[in-house]
Enzyme design. Structure first.
Site, PDB file in Angstrom:
ATOM      1  N   LYS A   1      -8.696  -6.714   3.870  1.00 46.34           N
ATOM      2  CA  LYS A   1      -8.822  -6.476   2.426  1.00 46.34           C
ATOM      3  C   LYS A   1     -10.167  -6.938   1.876  1.00 46.34           C
ATOM      4  CE  LYS A   1      -3.932  -6.330   1.590  1.00 46.34           C
ATOM      5  NZ  LYS A   1      -2.901  -6.193   0.613  1.00 46.34           N
TER       6      LYS A   1
ATOM      7  N   GLU B   1      -7.788 -13.028  -6.429  1.00 45.19           N
ATOM      8  CA  GLU B   1      -7.926 -11.821  -7.233  1.00 45.19           C
ATOM      9  C   GLU B   1      -7.320 -12.084  -8.606  1.00 45.19           C
ATOM     10  OE1 GLU B   1      -7.294  -8.000  -4.730  1.00 45.19           O
ATOM     11  OE2 GLU B   1      -5.695  -8.023  -6.203  1.00 45.19           O
TER      12      GLU B   1
ATOM     13  N   HIS C   1       7.419  -6.240  -4.434  1.00 47.21           N
ATOM     14  CA  HIS C   1       6.201  -5.524  -4.024  1.00 47.21           C
ATOM     15  C   HIS C   1       6.463  -4.407  -3.026  1.00 47.21           C
ATOM     16  CE1 HIS C   1       4.173  -8.563  -6.262  1.00 47.21           C
ATOM     17  NE2 HIS C   1       4.457  -9.507  -5.415  1.00 47.21           N
TER      18      HIS C   1
ATOM     19  N   ARG D   1      -3.181   5.824   7.193  1.00 45.72           N
ATOM     20  CA  ARG D   1      -2.083   6.479   7.925  1.00 45.72           C
ATOM     21  C   ARG D   1      -1.291   7.324   6.943  1.00 45.72           C
ATOM     22  NH1 ARG D   1       1.942   3.643   5.401  1.00 45.72           N
ATOM     23  NH2 ARG D   1       1.421   1.505   4.907  1.00 45.72           N
TER      24      ARG D   1
HETATM   25  P1  ADP Z   1       0.422  -5.069   0.472  1.00 41.83           P
HETATM   26  O1  ADP Z   1      -0.774  -4.695   1.300  1.00 41.83           O
HETATM   27  O2  ADP Z   1       1.111  -6.292   0.972  1.00 41.83           O
HETATM   28  O3  ADP Z   1       1.347  -3.916   0.201  1.00 41.83           O
HETATM   29  P2  ADP Z   1      -0.947  -4.723  -2.061  1.00 41.83           P
HETATM   30  O4  ADP Z   1      -2.276  -5.346  -2.235  1.00 41.83           O
HETATM   31  O5  ADP Z   1      -0.915  -3.267  -1.752  1.00 41.83           O
HETATM   32  O6  ADP Z   1      -0.155  -5.533  -0.933  1.00 41.83           O
HETATM   33  O7  ADP Z   1      -0.042  -5.013  -3.342  1.00 41.83           O
HETATM   34  C1  ADP Z   1       1.334  -4.682  -3.382  1.00 41.83           C
HETATM   35  C2  ADP Z   1       1.858  -4.786  -4.813  1.00 41.83           C
HETATM   36  O8  ADP Z   1       1.658  -6.100  -5.340  1.00 41.83           O
HETATM   37  C3  ADP Z   1       1.152  -3.883  -5.804  1.00 41.83           C
HETATM   38  O9  ADP Z   1       1.702  -2.598  -5.806  1.00 41.83           O
HETATM   39  C4  ADP Z   1       1.392  -4.617  -7.120  1.00 41.83           C
HETATM   40  O10 ADP Z   1       2.692  -4.385  -7.604  1.00 41.83           O
HETATM   41  C5  ADP Z   1       1.302  -6.071  -6.721  1.00 41.83           C
HETATM   42  N1  ADP Z   1      -0.099  -6.583  -6.873  1.00 41.83           N
HETATM   43  C6  ADP Z   1      -1.036  -6.685  -5.915  1.00 41.83           C
HETATM   44  N2  ADP Z   1      -2.196  -7.177  -6.410  1.00 41.83           N
HETATM   45  C7  ADP Z   1      -2.006  -7.405  -7.719  1.00 41.83           C
HETATM   46  C8  ADP Z   1      -2.835  -7.910  -8.795  1.00 41.83           C
HETATM   47  N3  ADP Z   1      -4.092  -8.290  -8.597  1.00 41.83           N
HETATM   48  N4  ADP Z   1      -2.280  -7.980 -10.028  1.00 41.83           N
HETATM   49  C9  ADP Z   1      -0.990  -7.612 -10.254  1.00 41.83           C
HETATM   50  N5  ADP Z   1      -0.171  -7.135  -9.295  1.00 41.83           N
HETATM   51  C10 ADP Z   1      -0.654  -7.025  -8.036  1.00 41.83           C
END
Ligand code: ADP
Length: 503
Positions: free
Chosen positions: A116, A200, A235, A292
Site C-alpha cells: 500500500k 492515513e 470492512h 485481479r
Molecule cells: P483492505 O485492503 O484490507 O480491504 P482497504 O484499504 O481497501 O483495506 O479498506 C477497506 C475498507 O476500510 C474501506 O472500504 C473503508 O470502508 C474502510 N477504510 C479504509 N481506509 C479508510 C480511511 N482512510 N477512512 C475511512 N475508512 C477507511
C-alpha cells in the site's frame, strides 16, 4: 491463443471461469483438495487433479504443486481467480519461468500495487489523489505523534501489506495512538508476515467506490465504470451495485480518468480494480488497487454486457480488448448480494455443513454464481460464501424489487444463511433512497436484526400448510374444525395442532 486453462481456485469463481472457457472452446483443468473431492468445479472441468489436504496452505496455496499439475496436464495458462495465489508475485513469476501464461498482470504490477505504501507513492507521482497521510513506513514513536498532529485526528493505522479488512486500527484520541500503532504492527506481522504500517487520515462517512479497468498489450487501457461497495460489515463488502446512487456523471468521468491513469502508472495489463474512498463532499481518494478479478465483477458485466473473464483470456493471449471506451455504456442497474453460510441473527456465526435443500431463484434479470448443490457439504476450511445473487433492472427501483423477489425465491436449508439479513437491507428506507455510506450496516443494525415481522415468508409457509389441509379435507381424512392454528408472539414458531385428539 490459449488452449487449455488450469483454474487455481475453487468454489463459485472456479465454476464461473470454467463457464467462459467452455464458451470459448478452451479446455479446462480443475484442482482440488481433500474437502473438495465432490465440489462442483471438479465435475464441471474437463479434467481434475487432487493437489493435497484440505487446509489451503497445503493445497490451493501450494503454487509448486499447482504448476506441476499444469505442466503434467498440458495446460498453457493458469487462471488464479481471486484470493489464494491471485496476488502473489512469486507465483506469477514461477508460472512465467515454467512457460505457463499467468492470466493476470505482470509480477511488477502486483508488487507495486500489493504494497500500500508503494502504491500510494506511485499514485502521487502521476497526480491521482490519495487519502492524506504518510508516504513512508512508521518508524519511531516520536514521529507518530508529529504525523498525527499534522494530519489531525481521527487517523487510521494501516498495514502496508494489508488486505481483507485486516490490520487496520482507527484512532480517535491522541493517548491511544502509540498503543494502536503497536497493536497494528503485531497484527500485521502475524497476518501478513510484515509489520510495516503507515498512517492515513480517517475519512468520515465515506463511500467505497471502485472502478473496473482492463488493459491490453497494445496500449489500450479502458474503464468499465464504477461499483458502489459501501454496504460493508467489518470492512467486508456485503451488497454492491452499479451505477452508484451517489456519484454524478461529471464525477464518474473524472474518477474513470483517474482509474485509467492509475493503471497506466504501473504499465498494468489485464483486469484490475481501482478502489477509491469518496467523502461526503464528493472528494475522491485512491485507496488501493486489486490486481485481479473481484468477487463483485458480475454487476459490471451485467450493465456493460462485457464478459470480463473472456477479456482476461483474450488479453493474456496477446489479443487487444474487444471494444473501445467510446462503445461502452452503462445500461440499467445491477445489484449483487453475497449469500454466506452464516447466522446473521447469532453474531454472524459461520454455519458450514450439509446443504439439505437448495432451490435457486431464476427468471428475467436474475443470475446466480454459486457452486452448492443438494447433499453438498460446505467445508469449514474456506470462506463461507455459498453464492452471489446478481439482478438487473432497467432502473434502480426495478433492480431492488427484483432482488427482493429473487431473495424470496432463494431457499437453502441445512445451513444458516444471510438471505433474511439481505432482505432486511433491501427493505431499509435509507438503502432504497440510495442514502448510505460505509457505516450503513453499523448504524442500522437494530433495524436489520429485527425479524419480528417475517413478512411474506410467513404467508408462504402458511400457504403450504393450508394447501396441505385443503387436500386432506377434500380426501375426507380430516375436518378443518378439528384444528387450530398456533403461533408465538413474533411468529418465529407457528403451526397447526389438532384441537380434539381422537383418543
Ligand atoms: P483492505 O485492503 O484490507 O480491504 P482497504 O484499504 O481497501 O483495506 O479498506 C477497506 C475498507 O476500510 C474501506 O472500504 C473503508 O470502508 C474502510 N477504510 C479504509 N481506509 C479508510 C480511511 N482512510 N477512512 C475511512 N475508512 C477507511
Amino acid at each position: 491463443m490459449i488452449k487449455k486453462v488450469l483454474i487455481a481456485n475453487r468454489g463459485e469463481i472456479a465454476v464461473r471461469v470454467i463457464r467462459s472457457c467452455r464458451e470459448m472452446g478452451i479446455q479446462t483443468v480443475a484442482v482440488f483438495s481433500d474437502a473438495d473431492r465432490l465440489a462442483l468445479h471438479v465435475r464441471y472441468a474437463d479434467e481434475a487433479y487432487h493437489i493435497g489436504p484440505s487446509p489451503s496452505h497445503e493445497s490451493y496455496l501450494n503454487g509448486d504443486r499447482i504448476i506441476e499439475v499444469a505442466l503434467k496436464s498440458g495446460a498453457d495458462a493458469i487462471h488464479p481467480g481471486y484470493g489464494f495465489l491471485s496476488e502473489n508475485t512469486e507465483f506469477a513469476t514461477k508460472c512465467k519461468e515454467a512457460g505457463i501464461t499467468f492470466i493476470g498482470p505482470d509480477p511488477y504490477a502486483i508488487t507495486q500495487m500489493g504494497d500500500k505504501i508503494s502504491a500510494r507513492q506511485t499514485m502521487i507521482a502521476v497526480g491521482v489523489p490519495v487519502v492524506p497521510g504518510t508516504q513512508q513506513k512508521v518508524s519511531d514513536m516520536e514521529s507518530v505523534k508529529k504525523i498525527a498532529d499534522e494530519i489531525g485526528l481521527p487517523v487510521i493505522i494501516k498495514a502496508s501489506a494489508g488486505g481483507g479488512g485486516k490490520g487496520m486500527r482507527l484512532v480517535r484520541n491522541a493517548d491511544e495512538l502509540i498503543s494502536a500503532v503497536k497493536m497494528a504492527q503485531s497484527e500485521a506481522l502475524s497476518a501478513f508476515g510484515n509489520d510495516t504500517v503507515y498512517i492515513e487520515k480517517y475519512v468520515e462517512s465515506p463511500h467505497h467506490i471502485e472502478f473496473q479497468i482492463l488493459a491490453d498489450r497494445h496500449g489500450n487501457t479502458v474503464h468499465l465504470f464504477e461499483r458502489e461497495c459501501s454496504i460493508q460489515r467489518r470492512h467486508q463488502k456485503v451488497v454492491e451495485e452499479t451505477p452508484s446512487p451517489f456519484i454524478t456523471p461529471e464525477l464518474r468521468e473524472e474518477m474513470g480518468r483517474a482509474a485509467v491513469a492509475a493503471a497506466k502508472a504501473v504499465n498494468y495489463v489485464g483486469a484490475g480494480t481501482i478502489e477509491f474512498l469518496v467523502d461526503a463532499n464528493r472528494n475522491f481518494y485512491f485507496l488501493e488497487m486489486n490486481t485481479r478479478l473481484q468477487v463483485e465483477h458480475p454487476i459490471t458485466e451485467r450493465v456493460t454486457d462485457i464478459d470480463l473473464v473472456k477479456e482476461q483470456i483474450r488479453i493474456a493471449s496477446g489479443l487487444p480488448i474487444s471494444f473501445a471506451q467510446e462503445e461502452l455504456k452503462q445500461h440499467g442497474h445491477a445489484i449483487e448480494c453475497r449469500i454466506l453460510a452464516e447466522d446473521p441473527f447469532n453474531n454472524f456465526m459461520p454455519s458450514p455443513g450439509l446443504i439439505k435443500h437448495i432451490s435457486e431463484p431464476n427468471g428475467f434479470g436474475v443470475r446466480t454464481d454459486g457452486y452448492a448443490y443438494e447433499g453438498y457439504e460446505i467445508p469449514i476450511y474456506y470462506d463461507p460464501m455459498i453464492s452471489k445473487l446478481i439482478v438487473w433492472g432497467r432502473n434502480r427501483d426495478e433492480a431492488i424489487n427484483r432482488m427482493k423477489r429473487a431473495l424470496f425465491e432463494y431457499k437453502i436449508t441445512g445451513v444458516k444463511t444471510s438471505i433474511r439479513f439481505l432482505e432486511r437491507i433491501m427493505d431499509n428506507h435509507d438503502f432504497q433512497s440510495g442514502n448510505y455510506n460505509t457505516h450503513f450496516i453499523q448504524e442500522n443494525l437494530g433495524e436489520l436484526m429485527n425479524i419480528v415481522s417475517r413478512g411474506t415468508r410467513v404467508y408462504e409457509d402458511m400457504a403450504i400448510i393450508a394447501a396441505y389441509f385443503d387436500f386432506m379435507t377434500k380426501m375426507g381424512k380430516v375436518a378443518m374444525s378439528d384444528f387450530t392454528v398456533f403461533h408465538s408472539d413474533n411468529w418465529k414458531t407457528f403451526g397447526i395442532k389438532r384441537s380434539l385428539f381422537p383418543y
